[in-house]
Scaffold this active site. Structure first.
Site, PDB file in Angstrom:
ATOM      1  N   GLY A  85       0.829  -1.192   0.000  1.00  0.00           N
ATOM      2  CA  GLY A  85       0.000   0.000   0.000  1.00  0.00           C
ATOM      3  C   GLY A  85       0.866   1.245   0.000  1.00  0.00           C
ATOM      4  O   GLY A  85       2.023   1.220   0.409  1.00  0.00           O
ATOM      5  N   SER A  86       0.309   2.358  -0.457  1.00  0.00           N
ATOM      6  CA  SER A  86       0.998   3.634  -0.323  1.00  0.00           C
ATOM      7  C   SER A  86       0.795   4.153   1.095  1.00  0.00           C
ATOM      8  O   SER A  86       0.063   3.585   1.883  1.00  0.00           O
ATOM      9  CB  SER A  86       0.458   4.632  -1.341  1.00  0.00           C
ATOM     10  OG  SER A  86       0.808   4.211  -2.640  1.00  0.00           O
ATOM     11  N   GLY A  87       1.469   5.252   1.405  1.00  0.00           N
ATOM     12  CA  GLY A  87       1.353   5.814   2.748  1.00  0.00           C
ATOM     13  C   GLY A  87       2.527   5.432   3.633  1.00  0.00           C
ATOM     14  O   GLY A  87       2.583   5.830   4.795  1.00  0.00           O
ATOM     15  N   HIS A  88       3.459   4.627   3.076  1.00  0.00           N
ATOM     16  CA  HIS A  88       4.632   4.203   3.840  1.00  0.00           C
ATOM     17  C   HIS A  88       5.903   4.844   3.310  1.00  0.00           C
ATOM     18  O   HIS A  88       7.005   4.398   3.628  1.00  0.00           O
ATOM     19  CB  HIS A  88       4.801   2.686   3.766  1.00  0.00           C
ATOM     20  CG  HIS A  88       3.585   1.917   4.126  1.00  0.00           C
ATOM     21  ND1 HIS A  88       2.951   2.065   5.327  1.00  0.00           N
ATOM     22  CD2 HIS A  88       2.876   0.986   3.441  1.00  0.00           C
ATOM     23  CE1 HIS A  88       1.897   1.250   5.370  1.00  0.00           C
ATOM     24  NE2 HIS A  88       1.823   0.606   4.244  1.00  0.00           N
ATOM     25  N   HIS A 117      -0.236   0.558   9.450  1.00  0.00           N
ATOM     26  CA  HIS A 117      -1.446   0.858   8.672  1.00  0.00           C
ATOM     27  C   HIS A 117      -2.460   1.632   9.485  1.00  0.00           C
ATOM     28  O   HIS A 117      -3.659   1.560   9.242  1.00  0.00           O
ATOM     29  CB  HIS A 117      -2.070  -0.424   8.128  1.00  0.00           C
ATOM     30  CG  HIS A 117      -1.200  -1.123   7.140  1.00  0.00           C
ATOM     31  ND1 HIS A 117      -0.242  -2.023   7.521  1.00  0.00           N
ATOM     32  CD2 HIS A 117      -1.112  -1.015   5.788  1.00  0.00           C
ATOM     33  CE1 HIS A 117       0.385  -2.462   6.438  1.00  0.00           C
ATOM     34  NE2 HIS A 117      -0.112  -1.870   5.380  1.00  0.00           N
ATOM     35  N   ASP A 137      -1.508  -8.406   0.687  1.00  0.00           N
ATOM     36  CA  ASP A 137      -0.253  -8.382  -0.067  1.00  0.00           C
ATOM     37  C   ASP A 137       0.113  -9.786  -0.530  1.00  0.00           C
ATOM     38  O   ASP A 137       0.489 -10.010  -1.680  1.00  0.00           O
ATOM     39  CB  ASP A 137       0.882  -7.808   0.790  1.00  0.00           C
ATOM     40  CG  ASP A 137       0.687  -6.327   1.092  1.00  0.00           C
ATOM     41  OD1 ASP A 137      -0.385  -5.970   1.605  1.00  0.00           O
ATOM     42  OD2 ASP A 137       1.596  -5.528   0.814  1.00  0.00           O
ATOM     43  N   LYS A 174       5.662  -7.919   2.166  1.00  0.00           N
ATOM     44  CA  LYS A 174       5.387  -7.779   3.598  1.00  0.00           C
ATOM     45  C   LYS A 174       4.197  -8.675   3.936  1.00  0.00           C
ATOM     46  O   LYS A 174       3.216  -8.729   3.185  1.00  0.00           O
ATOM     47  CB  LYS A 174       5.076  -6.314   3.931  1.00  0.00           C
ATOM     48  CG  LYS A 174       6.229  -5.368   3.550  1.00  0.00           C
ATOM     49  CD  LYS A 174       6.094  -3.973   4.126  1.00  0.00           C
ATOM     50  CE  LYS A 174       4.884  -3.214   3.634  1.00  0.00           C
ATOM     51  NZ  LYS A 174       4.809  -3.095   2.142  1.00  0.00           N
TER      52      LYS A 174
END
Ligand code: ADP
Ligand code: ADP
Ligand code: MG
Ligand code: MG
Ligand code: MG
Ligand code: MG
Lengths: 207, 332, 332, 207
Positions: B53-56, B218, B109, B104
């Site tokens: 996911g994005s945001g990391h 998350h 995922d 991950k």
């Protein structure tokens, strides 16, 4: 179920998801990562686009395409799970018009696909907890002589009850399982969207 | 919700456009949503991709470049990428020597990468999947989806990336990636929640005097809530969890990362690192290499994760090998 | 107040201990509170120092190293260092060729550095002071203390540092530092306030739908409050302020930084950079070099500053020269 | 004023600052960077330490040392300004016991030092706005025949009035000037600490 009914089902799901996007996201916020609503909306709006410009002959074609679209647009856990489910349902609906019995076995194939991919069993606080009783109620109603519409209505009710019942469960699959006992007390977002999917089926079959 | 964005629906597309403009060393495919190296490698080597996911950020796109990843595939915020996207990244990374997927360990995922690996296999691309699951806040049992992958991802990507760069074969790269993961443990603590653009509200409400202990990346709540304590105590809790899961002895050399979850000032990260290094010094364990900064974030969450890797000589040498990415760069 | 700290009184000491442990390339004198290079330079060169309040990390300690600063002297949080400390840094940086003081234009910084420069002069150390004052949110008039020094500090330190490294003399280093400052303009916007450890409360209260426009890097309110807008509009406001103060034309080449104030996710910084580069592309102005990340922060403030430097060939070449510091590193 | 009185003054300032640290910080939070209280406390607690173990003969020695300590421990704008002021005051109090007239000219030297270093004039919303009326009131009282204690008491009152009067001013010096018109409506932290310093002088001179 013919191709038009299958289309209507997908459209009804899309509408329901649209209406409940925020609810699904807030449920996911409590025990997950706050994306289930957005994921499902993105997926089903992609399905509407994918179905819009294509003449598809069988309900199976419609639902296989729906599954493939979910897989290629949703991501997260829900994408592969629902995507595989709809692909499996579609594959089991090859002819132009499926009867209630065939729809039952298609739905069962979908559940099998979810369980095979996600390895969840009832009680794990997942999609499976809404899907399993829905299929059972569907079957029960047919067994008692009901038709597709009645079976779907019973399935929707059972899915909703199943979703509600996840509230007291401790998650053992998916992100919510990281919370351990803290996952108790919240309804599962995936089970909730499954209930929307069965409610949509009930709606389109009575029309 | 207060964020710099145009619309919650276009966050990823807009950010990728900015990433493309910011880094001429990266090539960003805005349609397929994959990030690759703009230049080379010009020889056959094992490809290394990762995604999630994005945001990391800077994970994973900020780790694409010589000595580290060949491609990254960012999903929507906190949502794993879809198989098509992962397949596109796999194809872009393949130079005939096969591709390692660094994944991950999250249900979504894992499933999406698995589907992509099958599709890649159908095309004749050899894929090895390496799961990262370093977060000791989660028990790896039948009651969970297994340990989460967090900070160790950086170590795995750096070290496996260097090994791929020096010409190791597919199984060799996968093997060292797995070894790094097996040698790494992480634990995270949050002071505040974060808000995803899609949700618009913080993931949880936390009183002013409480913290979430054992969080992931998350925005989800942690294993438990505790009263706010001093940095020394918080670090003690985290290091206990890490070191009781993987006891170290004085002969061990470690790579240690103190990672900000996005909203923690660097001043505090250094302060935390000071406490971590005091704990390790106390036990006579050598800190051989360090990273302090924002590497694996959770949007604007105020919090910190600590990752400790017991590193052998090979890992240290590969750690030191040149790397040239937006977020990690040395030796070139 | 939620922070990783042991006590508000020991924040700086504890963070410096962590900085020392994290970076073997730095030498941190915990008594004098100065940060110097652990190795070299081993030849006479002009020394370059900077300092200011803490809370802006990685500024300035993270920019100490080959190709950039020789020493940094961090004051308490948001408080300029004291003359003794600045003098100690000046002595440490002096190799007989004189020392340049890079001073952000704040009353306190200016006065303390001025006192230190006098003391250094008394000891026979030649000092040149370069003021950085790039923030166009403040008018340079008799009604203000003059423009604040913000993001351009990074450009000044990098470029002057490279010039010192290549053997330029004291006046030459001071001259290019002044030129870089004169060619740079910044503007910042905040979505949230920050909390200093000493105060324990946010510097201002901001409703959920308002932003502070024209803020500095010390948690103070900005020039005005506006309704929250989309990233495109916010960037337009900032770029208008920057470009109307220093009009650029298509032939100009720029170094552009989109800098996080501490609490803004990198995802959003990239998104903002995308908008900035669109504005410049629209006017035909070339973005020759970029920095996107947290370089000059204001504790955990959510906000962003944009800095544009009109760079000549020499500046670009010096920008590209090798640098090896904790926060900026390339070419070595 | 002898060395003991000078010491007592510094101790009284330290106590007053200690008590008002939070107030000074909150004033600075509104129009500055929220450190004035911590800065002043750090400085005067360092002064207590610096004076504790040293036998100093003259009030000048005490106050020069106070000024030097402030410079080397406070930082920010307040450190050099107050440090220079106390050094200047101290330098003007060379003998073992200064009379009220001499104290007046010493205080005037301090104000001159502040103005030279900071270039602020009355109305700029700074230390100067409390310091200037304080010195004027001190002088006026001496002129009217009052002694040190009475002069200090009038100075304290004038400093407090001066500090209060900064509320309606727009800052033209220091960090608060960045706020432009938004600096209006808040009392200046530096003027407020100046008032504490004069109040402390009034307190110790009546003992
Ligand atoms: N192994 C699994 N089997 C069945 N359903 C699962 C499984 N793991 C997660 N789910 C369902 O997926 C839902 C979450 O979907 P979503 O939020 O879209 O993905 P993610 O968890 O990746 O963010 C959960 O609420 C749960 O019902
Ligand atoms: N040029 C100046 N002349 C006189 N006093 C000043 C000047 N600039 C600032 N001050 C005073 O300093 C005070 C702030 O001190 P402090 O907060 O300790 O330093 P800083 O502003 O560096 O954080 C202001 O309230 C103001 O009274
Ligand atoms: Mg989710
Ligand atoms: Mg997700
Ligand atoms: Mg200050
Ligand atoms: Mg201040």
């Amino acid at each position: 179920m013919d191709a038009a009914l299958a289309r209507a089902w997908v459209q009804a799901i899309a509408a329901a998801i649209d209406e409940h996007t925020d609810q699904l996201t807030q449920l996911d916020s409590a025990i997950g990562d706050a994306d289930h609503g957005a994921n499902m909306r993105r997926g089903f709006s992609a399905c509407l686009d994918a179905l819009a410009d294509t003449p598809l002959e069988t309900p199976g074609d419609v639902l296989v395409r729906t599954g493939a679209t979910l897989i290629s647009s949703v991501g997260g856990a829900a994408g592969p799970l629902y995507g595989s489910a709809f692909r499996a349902i579609g594959r089991a609906l090859a002819g132009p018009d499926a009867g209630a019995e065939q729809v039952l076995s298609a739905l069962t194939e979908g559940l099998t696909a979810v369980k095979r991919l996600g390895a969840a069993v009832p009680g794990d606080k997942t999609i499976v907890d809404a899907y399993t009783p829905a299929v059972a109620a569907f079957e029960q109603e047919l067994w008692e002589g009901g038709g597709l519409a009645a079976a779907a209505a019973h399935a929707a009710e059972a899915a909703e009850a199943g979703a509600r019942a996840t509230t007291t469960m401790q998650a053992r699959k998916g992100r919510a399982s990281y919370l351990g006992p803290r996952s108790v007390g919240h309804q599962d977002p995936g089970a909730t969207s499954t209930a929307l999917i069965f409610r949509a089926l009930a709606e389109v079959t009575v029309r | 919700m207060k964020k710099f964005l145009n619309s919650p629906d276009t966050v990823l597309a807009d950010a990728l456009a900015g990433l493309a403009a910011a880094h001429p060393d990266l090539s960003v495919d805005l349609d397929q949503r994959i990030i690759t190296r703009a230049h080379g490698p010009h020889r056959a080597k094992v490809g290394l991709i990762s995604g999630g996911g994005s945001g990391h950020e800077p994970l994973h796109g900020g780790f694409v470049g010589a000595g580290m990843l060949d491609a990254a595939c960012p999903g929507e915020v906190f949502t794993s990428p879809v198989p098509d996207q992962i397949l596109a990244a796999t194809r872009a990374a393949d130079r005939g020597a096969g591709v390692v997927h660094i994944v991950k360990n999250y249900t979504g995922d894992v499933m999406n990468f698995q589907m992509a690996a099958e599709l890649a296999g159908d095309e004749g691309i050899a894929v090895r999947t390496v799961l990262v699951d370093d977060d000791v806040a989660v028990q790896d049992s039948t009651y969970t989806a297994g340990r989460r992958g967090t900070g160790a991802t950086v170590f795995v990507e750096k070290i496996a990336g260097a090994h791929a760069e020096e010409g190791a074969d597919l199984d060799g790269v996968a093997e060292i990636a797995r070894r790094v993961n097996a040698a790494s443990r992480s634990f995270a603590v949050a002071l505040t929640a974060c808000t995803t653009p899609a949700s618009g509200r913080p993931g949880f409400d936390l009183p002013d005097d409480e913290i979430e202990v054992g969080v992931g990346i998350h925005g989800e709540p942690g294993r438990r809530r505790e009263k706010l304590a001093g940095a020394k105590e918080i670090v003690a809790t985290a290091m206990d969890a890490i070191l009781s899961d993987q006891p170290l002895d004085p002969a061990d050399r470690t790579i240690v990362m103190v990672n900000g979850l996005g909203g923690t000032p660097l001043l505090e990260l250094y302060l935390v690192f000071g406490e971590v290094s005091a704990v390790l010094a106390d036990k006579g364990i050598t800190v051989a290499r360090t990273l302090v900064g924002n590497y694996v974030t959770s949007l604007e969450m105020a919090g910190v994760s600590i990752t400790v890797c017991r590193a052998d000589e090979q890992m240290l040498a590969l750690w030191d090998a040149p790397v040239r990415t937006p977020a990690l760069r040395w030796g070139c």
